[in-house]
Structures are given as C-alpha cells and as structure tokens.
Design an enzyme around this catalytic site. Sequence first.
Site, PDB file in Angstrom:
ATOM      1  N   LYS A   1       0.902  -1.260  -0.009  1.00 37.40           N
ATOM      2  CA  LYS A   1      -0.126   0.166   0.204  1.00 37.40           C
ATOM      3  C   LYS A   1       0.993   1.382   0.026  1.00 37.40           C
ATOM      4  O   LYS A   1       0.570   2.253  -0.763  1.00 37.40           O
ATOM      5  CB  LYS A   1      -0.851  -0.128   1.274  1.00 37.40           C
ATOM      6  CG  LYS A   1      -2.057  -1.149   0.973  1.00 37.40           C
ATOM      7  CD  LYS A   1      -2.849  -1.355   2.418  1.00 37.40           C
ATOM      8  CE  LYS A   1      -3.733  -2.360   2.139  1.00 37.40           C
ATOM      9  NZ  LYS A   1      -4.496  -2.706   3.572  1.00 37.40           N
TER      10      LYS A   1
ATOM     11  N   GLN B   1      -4.446  -1.865   9.845  1.00 34.82           N
ATOM     12  CA  GLN B   1      -4.501  -3.267   9.209  1.00 34.82           C
ATOM     13  C   GLN B   1      -4.886  -4.310  10.178  1.00 34.82           C
ATOM     14  O   GLN B   1      -4.575  -4.263  11.574  1.00 34.82           O
ATOM     15  CB  GLN B   1      -3.224  -3.656   8.776  1.00 34.82           C
ATOM     16  CG  GLN B   1      -2.698  -4.642   7.783  1.00 34.82           C
ATOM     17  CD  GLN B   1      -3.456  -4.792   6.408  1.00 34.82           C
ATOM     18  OE1 GLN B   1      -3.668  -3.496   5.861  1.00 34.82           O
ATOM     19  NE2 GLN B   1      -3.748  -5.776   5.972  1.00 34.82           N
TER      20      GLN B   1
ATOM     21  N   ASP C   1     -11.138   2.108   3.888  1.00 34.86           N
ATOM     22  CA  ASP C   1     -11.318   0.794   4.023  1.00 34.86           C
ATOM     23  C   ASP C   1     -12.828   0.302   3.844  1.00 34.86           C
ATOM     24  O   ASP C   1     -13.289  -0.827   3.399  1.00 34.86           O
ATOM     25  CB  ASP C   1     -10.732  -0.033   5.087  1.00 34.86           C
ATOM     26  CG  ASP C   1      -9.388  -0.572   5.138  1.00 34.86           C
ATOM     27  OD1 ASP C   1      -9.186  -0.932   3.903  1.00 34.86           O
ATOM     28  OD2 ASP C   1      -8.766  -0.832   6.024  1.00 34.86           O
TER      29      ASP C   1
HETATM   30  N1  GUN Z   1      -6.690  -7.148   6.554  1.00 34.85           N
HETATM   31  C1  GUN Z   1      -7.040  -7.873   5.493  1.00 34.85           C
HETATM   32  N2  GUN Z   1      -7.603  -7.089   4.481  1.00 34.85           N
HETATM   33  C2  GUN Z   1      -7.551  -6.074   4.768  1.00 34.85           C
HETATM   34  C3  GUN Z   1      -8.001  -4.683   4.235  1.00 34.85           C
HETATM   35  O1  GUN Z   1      -8.340  -4.515   3.189  1.00 34.85           O
HETATM   36  N3  GUN Z   1      -7.734  -3.745   5.209  1.00 34.85           N
HETATM   37  C4  GUN Z   1      -7.255  -3.872   6.324  1.00 34.85           C
HETATM   38  N4  GUN Z   1      -7.099  -2.763   7.189  1.00 34.85           N
HETATM   39  N5  GUN Z   1      -6.947  -4.968   6.747  1.00 34.85           N
HETATM   40  C5  GUN Z   1      -6.891  -6.047   6.097  1.00 34.85           C
END
Ligand code: GUN
Length: 293
Positions: free
Chosen positions: A52, A96, A119
Amino acid sequence: MTLLDGKQTAESIKEEIRQELDIITQKGYRKPHLVAILVGNDGASRTYVDSKERNSIALGFNSTVLRLAEETTQDELITIVNNYNNNNDIDGIIVQSPLPKHIDEKLITQTIDPNKDVDGFHDINMGKLAKGDEGFVSATPLGIMMMLKAYNIQTTGKHCVVVGRSNIVGRPMSLLMSSNTEFGNATVTLCHSRTINISDYTKQADILIVALGKPGFITSDMVKPGAVVIDVGITRIDDASRKSGFYLKGDVDFESVKEVASYLTPVPGGVGLMTIAALLSNTFKAYKLHLGL
Ligand code: GUN
C-alpha cells in the site's frame, strides 16, 4: 477464456487518478495523504502494508506507515487514530487487521472518522452500502466492480453467486452485485461455509465470485460453462524451493476452471492488484471530499 488482467486494469485506473491529481496539484493543492497503521509483526499484514505504501508513493500520494509494537494498548491506538481523525492533512486512515487479541477490532473500526474510512469498514459506510447510498466501499469488492466495468461484463439480470460472507469481501460484494447500478442489477445468491451442496449453486452462476480462503476449492465441475469467475482467494502455500518460502494460491483451481470459464482472474495478478487500485481510488475520493473539489 479471457484472462481478467488485474495488473493492466489496475495500472489504467491508477493512470486516470495520476492525471486528475496532476491537474489538481498544478492549481497549488497539497497531495492526498494515506495513513496505514500496523500493530505487531504479522508477516502477511507487513507485506500488504508495504505494498500500500509503495503504491501510494508511486502515484504521488503522501504515505505514512505507523508500525507499532505488538504491546500497544487499545487506548494508545484510539488516541493515535483520533489524532489522525483531527488532522486536516490526512485524508485516509487504515488500521491493518488482524489486530493483536487484546485490542477490540470492532471498536477501532468505529473510531475511524467515516469520511477518512477508505477501507469502508465503519458501520456508517457499511450502512450506506446496504441502502445504496454514496460512501466508502471496501477495497476488494470495489476493485472487482472496477474490473467488471473495465471489461464491460454485463451483469444486469444475471445470476451472481458469491461464495463467502465476510464483512470485508463476501457481504459487501453481494450488496454491490444486487445494487441498482450499471454493473450491479444481478440476482444474487450468497453461499458460505454452512451452505448444503454448494456446487448446486455455483453451477448456476453466470458470475461466480469466490472469497472463501480455501485454496483450489472451486473445480471445473462446479462451474457453468461460459461463466465469469472471480477468484479472491490468496493463500500462502509453503514452498521451500522458492526464495520467499511460499507461493500464492487462489480459491479456484485455475488449471481446470480455465477450460470452462469465459473470463477468469489469475492469482496472483488478478483481484489483489485491483484491491490496491480501489484503495487508492477511495483515498483520492476522500481527498477530493476533504478539499471540497
Ligand atoms: N486485512 C486484510 N485485508 C484488509 C484490508 O483490506 N484492510 C485492512 N485494514 N486490513 C485488512
């Protein structure tokens, strides 16, 4: 069978953002700023957050990654999120998951300002999605919608079967596919781990979206000839012969399903890359909202 190329599709989405952003920054506006918070040392999470960050910077965004110790308390994390909520230079915040067990993930999700919730996990954004209102949509389902649009895959009146009911993928996916939008308007069946005779349903799908986390689960006998098959699975399989020590395998048995599907996403190189593009698109949307653009 046409391969649904996540790399190429994600690149063209990012290019569109880049061009629009160029015009905005030439007018003197600041860049978009995404903050990712990682707590602890989960290997897969570290990889996702790194990706990211890399992608944000490559697009000309500002990126802050806060890597916190496993021992970080819930109160400390809430204070940190609130500081970012109140910081006008921050557009998007992601925490995350998974978080360490001593932290209530639901509470943290609800702490993020819904207007910075790129998200799309906050109850307000999930609620808006359920009601068909504009908000932030979880990046993987949004990325899949972008993929359907990019390949102009018609969905109206089609039968879409979603396998998996997670809050991050399956549930929002089923809402998007049934929504009254150009690449929605499908009749949707949501299957999950308690569905009896799951292949009875998957065999009826014109569009089959699989987000179960069981590598190779969908085999060709479970797929209707000519179906569009979207594989969200991305499981790490140990492989000592590889430098990384693993390879990635989807929920769809690619080798057999490619013989019957009309369109199919590869793993890797499919949905995963679209997820990143969708997250950047959400961040750009939040940025424009915050600046009133
Ligand atoms: N853990 C697995 N996928 C995601 C996601 O798309 N966003 C976040 N914040 N955590 C995750």
